[in-house]
Scaffold this active site. Structure first.
Site, PDB file in Angstrom:
ATOM      1  N   PRO A  61      16.451 -10.510   9.822  1.00 18.69           N
ATOM      2  CA  PRO A  61      17.317  -9.806   8.870  1.00 18.69           C
ATOM      3  C   PRO A  61      16.967 -10.072   7.408  1.00 18.69           C
ATOM      4  O   PRO A  61      17.230  -9.224   6.556  1.00 18.69           O
ATOM      5  CB  PRO A  61      18.708 -10.358   9.212  1.00 18.69           C
ATOM      6  CG  PRO A  61      18.610 -10.797  10.631  1.00 18.69           C
ATOM      7  CD  PRO A  61      17.212 -11.312  10.789  1.00 18.69           C
ATOM      8  N   GLN A  98      13.236  -5.093   2.962  1.00 19.20           N
ATOM      9  CA  GLN A  98      12.540  -3.816   3.093  1.00 19.20           C
ATOM     10  C   GLN A  98      13.424  -2.652   2.662  1.00 19.20           C
ATOM     11  O   GLN A  98      12.986  -1.729   1.974  1.00 19.20           O
ATOM     12  CB  GLN A  98      12.088  -3.623   4.536  1.00 19.20           C
ATOM     13  CG  GLN A  98      10.845  -4.386   4.913  1.00 19.20           C
ATOM     14  CD  GLN A  98       9.625  -3.829   4.199  1.00 19.20           C
ATOM     15  OE1 GLN A  98       9.172  -2.734   4.505  1.00 19.20           O
ATOM     16  NE2 GLN A  98       9.109  -4.567   3.249  1.00 19.20           N
ATOM     17  N   GLY A 107      10.869   0.002   7.533  1.00 26.99           N
ATOM     18  CA  GLY A 107      10.257   0.137   6.217  1.00 26.99           C
ATOM     19  C   GLY A 107      10.539   1.451   5.523  1.00 26.99           C
ATOM     20  O   GLY A 107      10.703   1.504   4.301  1.00 26.99           O
ATOM     21  N   GLU A 108      10.600   2.536   6.290  1.00 22.08           N
ATOM     22  CA  GLU A 108      10.719   3.867   5.687  1.00 22.08           C
ATOM     23  C   GLU A 108      12.150   4.333   5.446  1.00 22.08           C
ATOM     24  O   GLU A 108      12.440   4.995   4.447  1.00 22.08           O
ATOM     25  CB  GLU A 108      10.025   4.908   6.589  1.00 22.08           C
ATOM     26  CG  GLU A 108       8.673   5.359   6.097  1.00 22.08           C
ATOM     27  CD  GLU A 108       7.547   4.482   6.616  1.00 22.08           C
ATOM     28  OE1 GLU A 108       6.384   4.783   6.343  1.00 22.08           O
ATOM     29  OE2 GLU A 108       7.834   3.478   7.290  1.00 22.08           O
ATOM     30  N   GLY A 141       2.713  -7.168   3.587  1.00 23.08           N
ATOM     31  CA  GLY A 141       3.736  -7.769   2.742  1.00 23.08           C
ATOM     32  C   GLY A 141       5.122  -7.616   3.307  1.00 23.08           C
ATOM     33  O   GLY A 141       6.109  -8.066   2.706  1.00 23.08           O
ATOM     34  N   THR A 162      13.845 -10.438   5.921  1.00 20.08           N
ATOM     35  CA  THR A 162      12.793  -9.526   5.463  1.00 20.08           C
ATOM     36  C   THR A 162      13.182  -8.071   5.705  1.00 20.08           C
ATOM     37  O   THR A 162      12.757  -7.185   4.962  1.00 20.08           O
ATOM     38  CB  THR A 162      11.462  -9.842   6.159  1.00 20.08           C
ATOM     39  OG1 THR A 162      11.656  -9.848   7.578  1.00 20.08           O
ATOM     40  CG2 THR A 162      10.929 -11.191   5.728  1.00 20.08           C
ATOM     41  N   GLY A 219      11.799   0.629  13.667  1.00 17.61           N
ATOM     42  CA  GLY A 219      11.197   0.357  12.365  1.00 17.61           C
ATOM     43  C   GLY A 219      12.189   0.420  11.228  1.00 17.61           C
ATOM     44  O   GLY A 219      13.228   1.082  11.318  1.00 17.61           O
ATOM     45  N   GLY A 239       0.813  -1.200   0.000  1.00 23.31           N
ATOM     46  CA  GLY A 239       0.000   0.000   0.000  1.00 23.31           C
ATOM     47  C   GLY A 239       0.847   1.251   0.000  1.00 23.31           C
ATOM     48  O   GLY A 239       0.446   2.286  -0.519  1.00 23.31           O
ATOM     49  N   PHE A 240       2.038   1.169   0.641  1.00 25.85           N
ATOM     50  CA  PHE A 240       2.968   2.294   0.707  1.00 25.85           C
ATOM     51  C   PHE A 240       2.335   3.538   1.319  1.00 25.85           C
ATOM     52  O   PHE A 240       2.793   4.653   1.101  1.00 25.85           O
ATOM     53  CB  PHE A 240       3.536   2.629  -0.678  1.00 25.85           C
ATOM     54  CG  PHE A 240       4.102   1.443  -1.404  1.00 25.85           C
ATOM     55  CD1 PHE A 240       5.120   0.695  -0.854  1.00 25.85           C
ATOM     56  CD2 PHE A 240       3.608   1.059  -2.639  1.00 25.85           C
ATOM     57  CE1 PHE A 240       5.641  -0.406  -1.515  1.00 25.85           C
ATOM     58  CE2 PHE A 240       4.122  -0.040  -3.310  1.00 25.85           C
ATOM     59  CZ  PHE A 240       5.134  -0.774  -2.750  1.00 25.85           C
TER      60      PHE A 240
END
Length: 746
Positions: free
Chosen positions: A638, A644, A709-710, A477, A640, A707, A249-250
């Site tokens: 590590p 990312q 992801g970003e 995901g 996944t 976190g 979705g981002f």
């Protein structure tokens, strides 16, 4: 005790389901008696809807109903503050993150007859098949009073409305700038981007009396449940939102969009389940975007490279139906040591759909300007860009005046620069060559705030020997299913194949949004607490009257590898429950940020080093190598986690070289598809080397995880631009970089 599974590369527990097509995404659900919805979008960007001609559509095959303003019920705003009004003012929507009912667009569907952006829904056709619904939707004709649209930020002189809560100032930025020996004043722009996640937005709604169930592609099942309950005026417990799997979705699926509300209304009207799957074109218009931004940076330093002043003033697009602020200056006061800093933010209304969060919202756009500016300052000083950053390392958070919980940016610089070979860089423009190609090397810092929210979880030790973990968060995901299973396995000693994880259902204990890189740090402490509570409940059952460990103290029992042991006998939890004729031992827990938030500043850091190659003979620019080192505390998985970062780097390439949502002068998107909206593809991907430092941040949570992801996208576009300058001597301050920019004055 078995070897720890936390921190080890672990394959996804849901991988087989995805590979075999058994993972159920929102659009995969087909309910008994289901019919289909297809929205009718406006074809103009600004004006007033005068009327709809529905006759041809009503007579089309399979049409059951057409939902529009004339038959749409009165609904409530999820924020209790109606946002409708004349187009001349912003639709103010208070931040409803705390109430967990925030929506993507404050204006309710069909709320007024104003047209505020191309693609705004003016009706929805309900038919017996998707094809019939789509065909009939194209037969709906609308009459408009069209007005001149504001097509975009770069096509208007409007300075916009100040977002006062985004303003920051310390010291005397203006005075320090004026008296500084080295200074510059530059403007940077970033084009609008659209999320274009592979999975299209989808809603499948059904009512059972006054109970609503909706299968939704969402990054926040709890948020959508609460928003739906408020909008329809029913208790939250009568709304169920399900999102077992999401095709990413981002940020575009963080908050609910108008199509979901219309779908729920349509299901109520026709008395049957209604499934709506947006087309790719509709995703572009009415499901969010990263807004275009214009940023002015005035930076000053002394001759030794000490930063004396940073003024970062920004504008971002917002729509006429909501007030969205892209906080592009949020990282500027925090990243580098500088006593005189100011940040301001303004919103400019344009006739586009409402923007929303997109991976690393605000900070990735801000990092473009700040990190290019740092490179420009290094050039002004005749200094290595990495050395300039070293001289301005912030020993503590200069904005909050708090110590860092952990800042290993120096280690990131050292590791990435060594692996990249930065010491071999010839600083002369265009001096590094390989055959026909000119090589450019650039670097930039990466950073993202570490966030946590509140979360609940439930764990069941079951008589069949399995452990079930339940939490009302979701996996978009990124691997949330797997790290939750790892946590339960770590604390129980039960192997992964006997761990069941339930996510993506608003009836489960309330969990966080899958956004802001906070799901891991938020969810795992609650899962750990629930696991320990389940073990404690098991021990109490074990020592009760008539139980196998009767008369023992609970503290005298150990629990390892799924078994209880008092030193003389050992029983697995399944054996114990079987003997007691109990189905399970259940534990629950909640977790939330605590007083540590007042003691430390939590932020992650990293460094990108980028090589580009420019062939002026054929005007070809490509990124050929990326070396990145990131510190996010402890990586739970590590495998996944690195995935990312790699994905974020590719998205950073998109911002820097490819992505731009384009509008014509009337405010209509003309590249609203995967053919014309350009994203990096396999042929564009360079060698990417990602290293994750292992510095657990136990101030943040018991697992030491922040976190991930970003952070990988921040700084990436700037590093590319800096490398392009090193290769070509062209300073590109407008993203994405275009070949025309490089050959303009050749």
């Amino acid at each position: 005790m078995t070897e720890s599974i936390i921190g080890h590369r672990t394959t996804r527990i849901d991988g087989e389901l995805k590979l075999t097509g058994k993972a159920d995404y929102a659009a995969d659900h087909n309910l008994p008696g289901q019919v289909y919805g297809y929205p009718v979008p406006s074809t103009i960007a600004r004006g007033r809807l005068v009327g709809l001609d529905l006759d041809a559509a009503r007579q089309a095959p399979g049409v059951i109903e057409i939902v529009h303003r004339g038959n749409f019920p009165a609904l409530q705003h999820s924020d209790n503050n109606p946002a409708c009004g004349s187009e001349g003012r912003l639709f103010h929507s208070p931040n409803t993150m705390a109430e967990q009912n925030k929506v993507g667009e404050a204006r309710l569907p069909f709320e007024d007859d104003g047209i505020h952006y191309e693609g705004q829904y003016i009706a929805m056709v309900i038919a017996d098949t998707f094809e019939h619904a789509r065909a009939a939707a194209r037969l709906v004709t609308a009459r408009y009073e069209e007005e001149t649209a504001v097509p975009g930020l770069f096509q208007t002189d409007d300075e916009g409305e100040e977002a006062g809560d985004e303003s920051v100032s310390r010291g005397d930025p203006e005075g320090a700038f004026e008296s500084a020996p080295v200074k510059f004043d530059h403007t940077y722009t970033i084009a609008m981007e659209t999320h274009v996640a592979m999975e299209l937005h989808a809603s499948n709604a059904t009512w059972d009396g006054d109970r609503l169930t909706i299968y939704e592609s969402t990054q926040g099942v709890v948020f959508q449940r609460n928003a739906m309950a408020q909008i329809f005026g029913i208790p939250p417990e009568k709304v169920t939102v399900i999102a077992h799997y999401i095709g990413s979705g981002f940020g575009s699926k963080l908050f609910m969009w108008p199509h979901a509300v219309i779908t729920a209304v349509a299901a109520k009207m026709v008395g049957r389940p209604v499934k709506t799957v947006l087309s790719r074109q509709q995703n572009f218009c009415s499901a969010g975007n990263r807004p275009a931004s214009r940023q002015r940076i005035r930076m000053a330093a002394d001759r030794d490279g000490k930063l004396l002043s940073i003024r970062h003033d920004s504008q971002n697009e917002t729509s006429f139906v909501d007030a969205y602020t892209e906080s592009v200056g949020s990282g500027t006061p925090r990243v580098y040591a500088c006593d005189n800093v100011s940040v301001s933010q303004r919103r400019v209304q344009v006739n586009h759909g409402t923007p929303t969060s997109m991976r690393a919202p605000g900070e990735v756009s801000g990092s473009v300007a700040l990190e290019i500016a740092m490179d420009e300052m290094a050039i002004e000083l005749g200094m290595d860009p990495l050395e300039l950053r070293r001289r301005n390392f912030a020993e503590r958070d200069p904005s909050a005046d708090l110590p860092w919980s952990g800042n290993h940016l120096r280690e990131c610089w050292d590791d990435a620069s060594k692996r990249f070979g930065w010491e071999k860089r010839n600083p002369q423009i265009g001096s590094m060559r390989d055959g026909h190609e000119i090589i450019g090397w650039g670097m930039a810092d990466a950073t993202w705030e570490a966030m946590r929210s509140h979360c609940k979880a439930r764990v069941e030790l079951r008589a069949d020997g399995k452990v079930q973990v339940a939490c009302g968060t979701q996996d978009i995901g990124t691997g949330t299913y797997t790290i939750v299973a790892q946590t339960a396995s770590e604390l129980t000693g039960v192997p992964l194949e006997r761990i069941e994880v339930k996510l993506g259902d608003s009836t489960l204990p309330a969990g966080p949004l899958s956004g802001g890189s906070m799901a891991t740090a938020t969810t795992l402490p609650a899962v750990a607490g629930a696991t320990r509570d389940a073990i404690e409940q098991l021990k109490q059952l074990a020592i009760a009257d008539g139980a196998p460990f009767e008369g023992k103290e609970a503290d005298a029992l150990t629990f390892e590898n799924g078994t209880l042991n008092d030193g003389s006998q050992t029983l697995s939890f399944a054996e114990l429950l079987d003997k007691l004729q109990r189905g399970m031992a259940e534990g629950e827990a909640s977790a939330a940020p605590g007083e540590e938030q007042d003691k430390f500043s939590f932020r992650s850091f990293g460094a990108h080093f980028v090589e580009v190659r420019w062939d002026p003979g054929i005007s070809r620019l490509r990124v050929s190598r990326v070396v990145s080192t990131i510190d996010v505390g402890r990586a739970i998985n590590p495998l996944t986690a690195r995935n990312q970062v790699e994905g974020a780097i590719v998205m950073g390439m998109g911002m820097g070289m490819f992505e731009e949502t384009e509008y014509d002068s009337a405010g209509n998107i003309y590249n609203n598809n995967y053919a014309d909206y350009i994203v990096p593809v396999h042929a564009d991907i360079p060698d990417i080397e990602v290293e994750l430092l292992d510095n657990p941040d136990y101030n943040f949570n018991e697992f030491g995880a922040r976190g991930i992801g970003e952070i990988g996208i921040t700084g990436m576009a700037a590093a590319i631009s800096n490398a392009v300058y090193h290769a070509t001597g062209k300073r590109i301050r407008d993203m994405p970089i275009k070949i025309a920019d490089l050959i303009a004055s050749r």
